[in-house]
Motif scaffolding. Structure first.
Motif, PDB file in Angstrom:
ATOM      1  N   VAL A   1       4.189   1.893   2.482  1.00  0.00           N
ATOM      2  CA  VAL A   1       5.122   2.903   1.780  1.00  0.00           C
ATOM      3  C   VAL A   1       4.449   4.329   1.981  1.00  0.00           C
ATOM      4  O   VAL A   1       3.362   4.380   1.628  1.00  0.00           O
ATOM      5  N   ASN A   2       5.161   5.159   2.405  1.00  0.00           N
ATOM      6  CA  ASN A   2       4.952   6.589   2.639  1.00  0.00           C
ATOM      7  C   ASN A   2       5.985   7.715   2.474  1.00  0.00           C
ATOM      8  O   ASN A   2       7.052   7.047   2.909  1.00  0.00           O
ATOM      9  N   ARG A   3       5.807   8.850   2.052  1.00  0.00           N
ATOM     10  CA  ARG A   3       6.837   9.593   1.786  1.00  0.00           C
ATOM     11  C   ARG A   3       7.336  10.152   3.280  1.00  0.00           C
ATOM     12  O   ARG A   3       8.564  10.313   3.484  1.00  0.00           O
TER      13      ARG A   3
ATOM     14  N   GLU B   1      14.653   6.262   1.495  1.00  0.00           N
ATOM     15  CA  GLU B   1      15.171   5.178   0.857  1.00  0.00           C
ATOM     16  C   GLU B   1      14.287   4.699  -0.486  1.00  0.00           C
ATOM     17  O   GLU B   1      13.426   5.355  -0.878  1.00  0.00           O
ATOM     18  N   ASP B   2      15.062   4.098  -1.123  1.00  0.00           N
ATOM     19  CA  ASP B   2      14.421   3.749  -2.575  1.00  0.00           C
ATOM     20  C   ASP B   2      13.326   2.577  -2.227  1.00  0.00           C
ATOM     21  O   ASP B   2      13.547   1.391  -2.004  1.00  0.00           O
ATOM     22  N   ALA B   3      12.201   2.990  -2.341  1.00  0.00           N
ATOM     23  CA  ALA B   3      10.981   2.280  -2.101  1.00  0.00           C
ATOM     24  C   ALA B   3      10.803   0.995  -2.738  1.00  0.00           C
ATOM     25  O   ALA B   3      10.867   0.009  -2.489  1.00  0.00           O
ATOM     26  N   VAL B   4      11.047   1.290  -4.199  1.00  0.00           N
ATOM     27  CA  VAL B   4      10.889  -0.023  -5.015  1.00  0.00           C
ATOM     28  C   VAL B   4      11.935  -1.072  -4.735  1.00  0.00           C
ATOM     29  O   VAL B   4      11.680  -2.244  -4.612  1.00  0.00           O
ATOM     30  N   GLN B   5      13.470  -0.685  -4.709  1.00  0.00           N
ATOM     31  CA  GLN B   5      14.392  -1.731  -4.316  1.00  0.00           C
ATOM     32  C   GLN B   5      14.095  -2.111  -2.680  1.00  0.00           C
ATOM     33  O   GLN B   5      14.202  -3.561  -2.728  1.00  0.00           O
TER      34      GLN B   5
ATOM     35  N   TYR C   1       7.544  -1.033   7.241  1.00  0.00           N
ATOM     36  CA  TYR C   1       7.227   0.401   6.975  1.00  0.00           C
ATOM     37  C   TYR C   1       8.349   0.870   6.276  1.00  0.00           C
ATOM     38  O   TYR C   1       9.522   1.145   6.527  1.00  0.00           O
ATOM     39  N   ILE C   2       7.919   1.487   5.227  1.00  0.00           N
ATOM     40  CA  ILE C   2       9.064   1.924   4.148  1.00  0.00           C
ATOM     41  C   ILE C   2       8.992   3.487   3.956  1.00  0.00           C
ATOM     42  O   ILE C   2       7.936   3.933   3.305  1.00  0.00           O
ATOM     43  N   CYS C   3       9.815   4.238   4.162  1.00  0.00           N
ATOM     44  CA  CYS C   3       9.657   5.725   3.973  1.00  0.00           C
ATOM     45  C   CYS C   3      10.453   5.982   2.675  1.00  0.00           C
ATOM     46  O   CYS C   3      11.790   5.872   2.473  1.00  0.00           O
ATOM     47  N   SER C   4       9.674   6.296   1.594  1.00  0.00           N
ATOM     48  CA  SER C   4      10.084   6.557   0.242  1.00  0.00           C
ATOM     49  C   SER C   4      10.978   7.957   0.385  1.00  0.00           C
ATOM     50  O   SER C   4      11.784   8.199  -0.751  1.00  0.00           O
TER      51      SER C   4
ATOM     52  N   VAL D   1       0.838  -1.254   0.082  1.00  0.00           N
ATOM     53  CA  VAL D   1       0.225   0.173   0.058  1.00  0.00           C
ATOM     54  C   VAL D   1       0.935   1.341   0.039  1.00  0.00           C
ATOM     55  O   VAL D   1       1.898   1.272   0.752  1.00  0.00           O
ATOM     56  N   ILE D   2       0.859   2.070  -1.016  1.00  0.00           N
ATOM     57  CA  ILE D   2       1.538   3.247  -1.191  1.00  0.00           C
ATOM     58  C   ILE D   2       0.676   4.702  -0.646  1.00  0.00           C
ATOM     59  O   ILE D   2      -0.161   4.799  -1.272  1.00  0.00           O
ATOM     60  N   GLY D   3       0.855   4.906   0.496  1.00  0.00           N
ATOM     61  CA  GLY D   3       0.148   6.108   1.050  1.00  0.00           C
ATOM     62  C   GLY D   3      -0.624   5.848   2.380  1.00  0.00           C
ATOM     63  O   GLY D   3      -1.128   4.715   2.676  1.00  0.00           O
ATOM     64  N   ALA D   4       0.031   6.326   3.552  1.00  0.00           N
ATOM     65  CA  ALA D   4      -0.505   5.844   4.829  1.00  0.00           C
ATOM     66  C   ALA D   4      -1.431   7.078   5.230  1.00  0.00           C
ATOM     67  O   ALA D   4      -1.482   7.703   6.706  1.00  0.00           O
ATOM     68  N   GLY D   5      -2.341   7.485   4.669  1.00  0.00           N
ATOM     69  CA  GLY D   5      -3.368   8.338   5.025  1.00  0.00           C
ATOM     70  C   GLY D   5      -4.478   7.526   5.628  1.00  0.00           C
ATOM     71  O   GLY D   5      -4.315   6.432   5.883  1.00  0.00           O
ATOM     72  N   PRO D   6      -5.464   7.931   6.161  1.00  0.00           N
ATOM     73  CA  PRO D   6      -6.576   7.250   7.003  1.00  0.00           C
ATOM     74  C   PRO D   6      -6.967   5.995   6.196  1.00  0.00           C
ATOM     75  O   PRO D   6      -7.225   4.947   6.319  1.00  0.00           O
TER      76      PRO D   6
END
Length: 344
Positions: free
Chosen positions: A195-197, A219-223, A213-216, A171-176
């Motif tokens: 994933v979230n910016r 870091e490189d979220a795709v990798q 939990y991936i902070c784009s 899931v890309i986007g950590a809004g509600p």
């Protein structure tokens, strides 16, 4: 009754307006809680072709029935109910096929029909006959029930993406709503990567218990997604934000034969996205969208809430009285918290 009326763009006035009166086929609901959706903010700022001003917005709503028409048999005075947004016309080729959220008229509460930023809202014959109105349990708060509407959209999106037990879902986007996607996908037996910016929003989301939990922004979220999946990519990737870049990334982090869901809409001036369609071709990706929900999704959402399977209270961060509606909109727009609730 008191109502917050959008009189012109970026001007919502608290006014005394006539309380709607029911006819033989309609219902009057006393509004107890209504959530502020991103679409409400877009209408407030930029308008919408389906909204003729002045209009009362608000479609994530719950309350109690205070009057019913003589021909209404499914609901009674005193019933606790909540509403969805999309109202099928019931007659077009899409509605006949059971996909009323694709209705070309596209009726909705807070759009063509006056919404719930008011003390009372009228549910007309079309809404009563075809729309998403469902009863809620006595132990469920009106605030939680109001969020059955966005939860229904989540269910529609996950259904279209065919999420299965054991899938890895990004899931890309950590809004509600992104967090709701995480929660429900995990309940469905998926391993979920979020994933979230911005990192602060990810910190809030950590209570959900996602696998990563991936902070784009850092870091490189795709990798990172490839690293988390043995270099193969995710079975399902869902973009839940207004970022064209996330759609580009979604194609790159998808596994062969993955389902890629462009769940979040983009601003009109950024909706032309340069995708590497060779990736879609050679990886045999299934790329699709998801818009709104059907009344049956709303019913499912209400059942999940009524039965305690999904705790919607964790997605509520702010509450405002109707008199502070414009402040509530600014808070919702600022992404300071999660869902903002207005209590008329």
């Amino acid at each position: 009754m008191k109502a917050a009326v959008l009189e012109q763009l970026e001007r919502m006035a608290l006014k005394e307006v006539p309380t709607p009166e029911v006819d033989a086929d309609s219902i009057l609901m006393k509004v107890e809680a209504v959530g502020i959706c991103g679409s409400d903010i877009r209408i407030y700022r930029h308008g919408n072709s389906r909204v003729q001003l002045p209009q009362i917005l608000g479609h994530e709503a719950a309350g109690s029935v205070v009057a019913v028409g003589a021909n209404v048999t499914r609901f009674s005075v005193g019933d606790r109910i909540c509403l969805g947004a999309d109202v099928p016309c019931g007659e077009c080729v899409f509605c006949e096929a059971g996909i009323g959220n694709n209705c070309q008229i596209n009726y909705a509460m807070g759009y063509q029909f006056a919404g719930s930023f008011a003390e009372y809202v009228l549910l007309n014959k079309m809404v009563v006959n075809y729309g998403p109105i469902h009863k809620i349990g006595d132990g469920i708060s009106y605030e939680e029930a109001a969020l059955a509407e966005p939860l229904a959209c989540v269910l529609n999106g996950l259904e279209l993406s065919q999420v299965k037990l054991g899938d890895t879902v990004v899931v890309i986007g950590a809004g509600p709503i992104g967090m709701m996607l995480v929660e429900v996908a995990m309940k469905m037996g998926a391993r979920v990567l979020l994933v979230n910016r911005s990192r602060p929003r990810l910190e809030i989301a950590k209570r959900l218990g996602a696998a990563a939990y991936i902070c784009s922004g850092d870091e490189d979220a795709v990798q990172r997604v490839l690293d988390e999946t043995g270099g193969l990519g995710a079975d399902v990737v869902i973009t839940c934000n207004p970022s064209p870049e996330s759609q580009v990334d979604a194609i790159r982090m998808a596994k062969n034969r993955a389902r890629v869901n462009f769940f979040g809409g983009l601003p009109k001036d950024r909706a032309i996205v340069p995708l590497d369609t060779n990736l879609i071709h050679y990886k045999e990706l299934f790329v699709h969208g998801a818009h709104g929900s059907l009344p049956r999704h709303h019913q499912q959402a209400v059942e999940l809430i009524n039965n305690g399977i999904i705790d919607m209270s964790k997605f509520i961060s702010h509450r405002f009285p109707l008199e502070r509606i414009e402040e509530a909109i600014r808070v919702a727009e600022s992404h300071e918290g999660l869902r903002v609730i207005v209590n008329p």
